[in-house]
Design an enzyme around this catalytic site. Sequence first.
Site, PDB file in Angstrom:
ATOM      1  CE  LYS A 100     -10.506  -1.486  -0.551  1.00 30.61           C
ATOM      2  NZ  LYS A 100      -9.371  -0.659  -0.711  1.00 30.61           N
ATOM      3  N   GLY A 129      -7.012   0.549  -7.842  1.00 29.56           N
ATOM      4  CA  GLY A 129      -6.880   2.009  -7.693  1.00 29.56           C
ATOM      5  C   GLY A 129      -7.216   2.713  -8.996  1.00 29.56           C
ATOM      6  CB  ILE A 131      -5.349  -0.093 -13.003  1.00 36.64           C
ATOM      7  CG1 ILE A 131      -4.034   0.079 -12.295  1.00 36.64           C
ATOM      8  CG2 ILE A 131      -5.175  -0.858 -14.306  1.00 36.64           C
ATOM      9  CD1 ILE A 131      -3.405  -1.256 -11.874  1.00 36.64           C
ATOM     10  N   GLY A 182      -0.915   7.131   2.580  1.00 36.49           N
ATOM     11  CA  GLY A 182      -2.364   6.968   2.336  1.00 36.49           C
ATOM     12  C   GLY A 182      -2.716   5.738   1.526  1.00 36.49           C
ATOM     13  CG  ASP A 196      -7.345  -4.318  -0.165  1.00 34.38           C
ATOM     14  OD1 ASP A 196      -8.344  -3.594  -0.062  1.00 34.38           O
ATOM     15  OD2 ASP A 196      -6.511  -4.202  -1.085  1.00 34.38           O
ATOM     16  CE  LYS A 200      -8.045  -3.439  -3.726  1.00 38.68           C
ATOM     17  NZ  LYS A 200      -6.711  -2.969  -3.321  1.00 38.68           N
ATOM     18  N   GLY A 298      -3.867   5.150  -3.287  1.00 42.13           N
ATOM     19  CA  GLY A 298      -3.488   6.559  -3.152  1.00 42.13           C
ATOM     20  C   GLY A 298      -4.640   7.468  -3.542  1.00 42.13           C
TER      21      GLY A 298
HETATM   22  N1  HSE Z   1      -5.169  -0.597   0.938  1.00 45.03           N
HETATM   23  C1  HSE Z   1      -5.411  -0.747  -0.451  1.00 45.03           C
HETATM   24  C2  HSE Z   1      -4.088  -1.105  -1.135  1.00 45.03           C
HETATM   25  C3  HSE Z   1      -5.952   0.532  -1.009  1.00 45.03           C
HETATM   26  O1  HSE Z   1      -3.031  -0.971  -0.495  1.00 45.03           O
HETATM   27  O2  HSE Z   1      -4.087  -1.554  -2.265  1.00 45.03           O
HETATM   28  C4  HSE Z   1      -6.466   0.434  -2.406  1.00 45.03           C
HETATM   29  O3  HSE Z   1      -7.533  -0.452  -2.513  1.00 45.03           O
END
Ligand code: HSE
Length: 403
Positions: A100, A129, A131, A182, A196, A200, A298
């Site tokens: 991203k 992720g 979706i 993870g 993050d 997005k 994940g």
């Molecule tokens: N670190 C990101 C989250 C991973 O927790 O959503 C997925 O982009």
Amino acid sequence: MVNVAILGYGVVGSGVAEVLTKNSDSISRKVDDFITLKYIVDVREFPDSPFSECFVKDFSVVENDPDVNIVVETIGGATIALEFTRRALMAGKSVITSNKELVATYGYDLLQLAKSKGVSYLFEASVGGGIPIIRPISQCLAANQLYEVYGILNGTTNYILTRMIRAGLSFETALKEAQANGYAERDPSADIEGHDACRKICILGAIAFGRHIYPNQVPTEGITKITLADVDYADGAGKKIKLLGRAIRTEDGRICAYVAPHLIGNENPISGVEDVFNAVTVRGDAIGDAMFYGRGAGKLPTASAVVGDVIDAAKHMKAKKYLDWAPGGDDVTVSPDGLVMSWYVRGNAGTDAVRAAFGEVEFLARSGAPAGEVCFITKPMKQETLEEKLKPFHISNIIRVLD
Ligand code: HSE
């Protein structure tokens, strides 16, 4: 035969290798061709990996192999990943990514480059992720005038907030769990500070409204100021606190995009989205509200989206279909300061003084609140008006309320 190379054998890259090989028969049937994992590029050693014969350390092996059609970039970041993506596209290979940061910063340029080379640049896994959300907005909802896209876009912070509420874990313990599963970024400050989610919402905004939005154009606030007291007060008022990314098309056609925690009423289904799950609501003139829900982070959920793009690219080797948006610029975004909304306020003040300043408010309660603490939700107003009215008070936290 379609040959795939994966760049970076981390959480997502190893998940892609696993899904591609485990489901290879059904995937090949869908593509009507054989999809083979030919290379994995990583400087580290993985002697025990079931894919050990695929490993190479030098990206130029992939770049110079004319039989490689699709490159999956799961390195992350915007340095080596950018260089390898450009080189792969220049070499006429389609590129699929979950990155991203790269898409939010360089998406416009990379899409242009891909188009000029007649290859695909796809990034379904970069938001939400597993979706499906990029393709639904760009294709299935293309008939709509879209007004807004908003959602819970970060699994780690949603997991932390849920574990704090449900299991009474400390912020640090909940974060460690998210890392062990993870979900978290290599540097989890990108999760908890909201960066993050910011990347997005830039991507979702660009897809929905057709202009590139840069992360530095999006005011961003994470969850570090949220306390259990806030969660408790919200709960008592039938609301949950969630970190939201929002992109709203304003009347003059600009985009108001920002990331911040919000109180959300229990009547909005997004308030019930817990753990690592993400949800995105898209608001359009024909569809009304459509909500997309699933695992936002994940190994295998993200791999699911990456491999879906691999299949799409493999099926469109000849008849290309391009994702596209227009370049960014100073005229694209507008500050959220102009938004009129209700506000959650926690601080120290008498209720009469609050009423005198704000008129009618909804006072909130929690058990064990210290003497003198007051908490309330205002009527809708701009942030500037709120701050003016709050000047005489000692304030501990203010949070937006989603109307
Ligand atoms: N670190 C990101 C989250 C991973 O927790 O959503 C997925 O982009």
